[in-house]
Design a protein around this motif. Structure first.
Motif, PDB file in Angstrom:
ATOM      1  N   VAL A 173       3.015 -18.149 -11.457  1.00 44.18           N
ATOM      2  CA  VAL A 173       4.444 -17.887 -11.666  1.00 44.18           C
ATOM      3  C   VAL A 173       5.008 -17.130 -10.461  1.00 44.18           C
ATOM      4  CG1 VAL A 173       6.131 -16.661 -13.101  1.00 44.18           C
ATOM      5  CG2 VAL A 173       4.296 -17.981 -14.183  1.00 44.18           C
ATOM      6  N   ALA A 174       4.261 -16.176  -9.947  1.00 40.76           N
ATOM      7  CA  ALA A 174       4.708 -15.426  -8.767  1.00 40.76           C
ATOM      8  C   ALA A 174       4.844 -16.349  -7.560  1.00 40.76           C
ATOM      9  CB  ALA A 174       3.733 -14.289  -8.462  1.00 40.76           C
ATOM     10  N   ARG A 175       3.868 -17.218  -7.345  1.00 34.96           N
ATOM     11  CA  ARG A 175       3.942 -18.166  -6.222  1.00 34.96           C
ATOM     12  C   ARG A 175       5.131 -19.107  -6.386  1.00 34.96           C
ATOM     13  NH1 ARG A 175       1.012 -17.181  -1.675  1.00 34.96           N
ATOM     14  NH2 ARG A 175       1.513 -19.330  -1.212  1.00 34.96           N
ATOM     15  N   LEU A 176       5.383 -19.547  -7.612  1.00 31.12           N
ATOM     16  CA  LEU A 176       6.535 -20.405  -7.859  1.00 31.12           C
ATOM     17  C   LEU A 176       7.829 -19.650  -7.558  1.00 31.12           C
ATOM     18  CD1 LEU A 176       7.901 -22.987  -8.781  1.00 31.12           C
ATOM     19  CD2 LEU A 176       7.562 -22.231 -11.147  1.00 31.12           C
ATOM     20  N   GLY A 177       7.898 -18.374  -7.955  1.00 31.62           N
ATOM     21  CA  GLY A 177       9.072 -17.563  -7.682  1.00 31.62           C
ATOM     22  C   GLY A 177       9.338 -17.379  -6.199  1.00 31.62           C
ATOM     23  N   LEU A 178       8.272 -17.355  -5.394  1.00 28.46           N
ATOM     24  CA  LEU A 178       8.438 -17.254  -3.945  1.00 28.46           C
ATOM     25  C   LEU A 178       8.974 -18.548  -3.350  1.00 28.46           C
ATOM     26  CD1 LEU A 178       5.170 -15.312  -3.069  1.00 28.46           C
ATOM     27  CD2 LEU A 178       7.514 -14.428  -3.010  1.00 28.46           C
ATOM     28  N   HIS A 179       8.595 -19.677  -3.938  1.00 28.91           N
ATOM     29  CA  HIS A 179       9.064 -20.982  -3.453  1.00 28.91           C
ATOM     30  C   HIS A 179      10.434 -21.359  -4.005  1.00 28.91           C
ATOM     31  CE1 HIS A 179       4.964 -21.562  -2.029  1.00 28.91           C
ATOM     32  NE2 HIS A 179       5.403 -22.612  -1.361  1.00 28.91           N
ATOM     33  N   LYS A 180      10.656 -21.013  -5.264  1.00 33.23           N
ATOM     34  CA  LYS A 180      11.904 -21.383  -5.936  1.00 33.23           C
ATOM     35  C   LYS A 180      12.393 -20.201  -6.760  1.00 33.23           C
ATOM     36  CE  LYS A 180      11.130 -26.313  -6.302  1.00 33.23           C
ATOM     37  NZ  LYS A 180      11.623 -27.458  -7.040  1.00 33.23           N
TER      38      LYS A 180
END
Length: 188
Positions: A173-180
């Motif tokens: 979820v954190a990685r997704l938040g960094l991308h989008k």
């Protein structure tokens, strides 16, 4: 003091399982000269997939986890097998096997070291958007999985409250938040 990589003088396999091997590394610090034996779990890399439907829902799997002896709610994922040509191939396979869903829209979200203190592997994260139910479930020998599809807003609430607590799911979820970053907003 500048920290440097330690020099490993000996590696010996101490324990072998079908999932991982445990090695004892005899190592010495190049900075201080301190020596010791360190145990490392050698495991294959893993994949985790945040999968969404066209209706802004997240596809989850519910399964029993022996480590914490309880049922957890997670995103689909698993081991990158020898037959997988790359992490995305493994992610596509795991999503299909565990949920029956497939996608034509994939985003690589990067990778994290799973627990560098004791594990040598990486977990690769992917976003699969506009997923459709197209395949039959195909579980591994000891998998018992229930597929749950919930609104993205509910998914994010479950993560925030700690109901969804698997560290690699939270990292995804954190990685997704960094991308989008817009994906983490609850106003949809």
């Amino acid at each position: 003091m500048k920290i440097k990589a330690w020099k490993i003088s000996n590696k010996s396999k101490e324990f072998e399982t079908p999932i991982y091997n445990v090695f004892k590394n005899k190592a010495m610090s190049k900075s201080s000269g301190i020596q010791g034996d360190f145990f490392v779990i050698n495991a294959p890399d893993w994949v985790n997939v945040i999968a969404t439907t066209p209706n802004d829902e997240v596809i989850l799997v519910e399964q029993y986890r022996h480590g914490i002896e309880t049922v957890t709610l997670e995103i689909a994922g698993g081991v990158i097998d020898d037959v997988d040509k790359d992490p995305e191939t493994a992610a596509r396979r795991e999503l299909s096997e565990e949920t029956g869903y497939t996608s034509k829209k994939w985003t690589n979200l990067g990778k994290v070291s799973t627990n560098p203190a004791i594990l040598n592997n990486w977990c690769h994260f992917f976003l699969a958007e506009d997923c459709e139910l197209t395949d039959s479930l195909n579980f591994d020998a000891h998998e018992e999985i229930s597929v749950r599809v919930i609104p993205r807003k509910s998914f994010l609430k479950e993560v925030k409250q700690g109901t969804i607590h698997h560290a690699l799911v939270v990292a995804a979820v954190a990685r997704l938040g960094l991308h989008k970053p817009e994906w983490l907003k609850n106003n949809h």
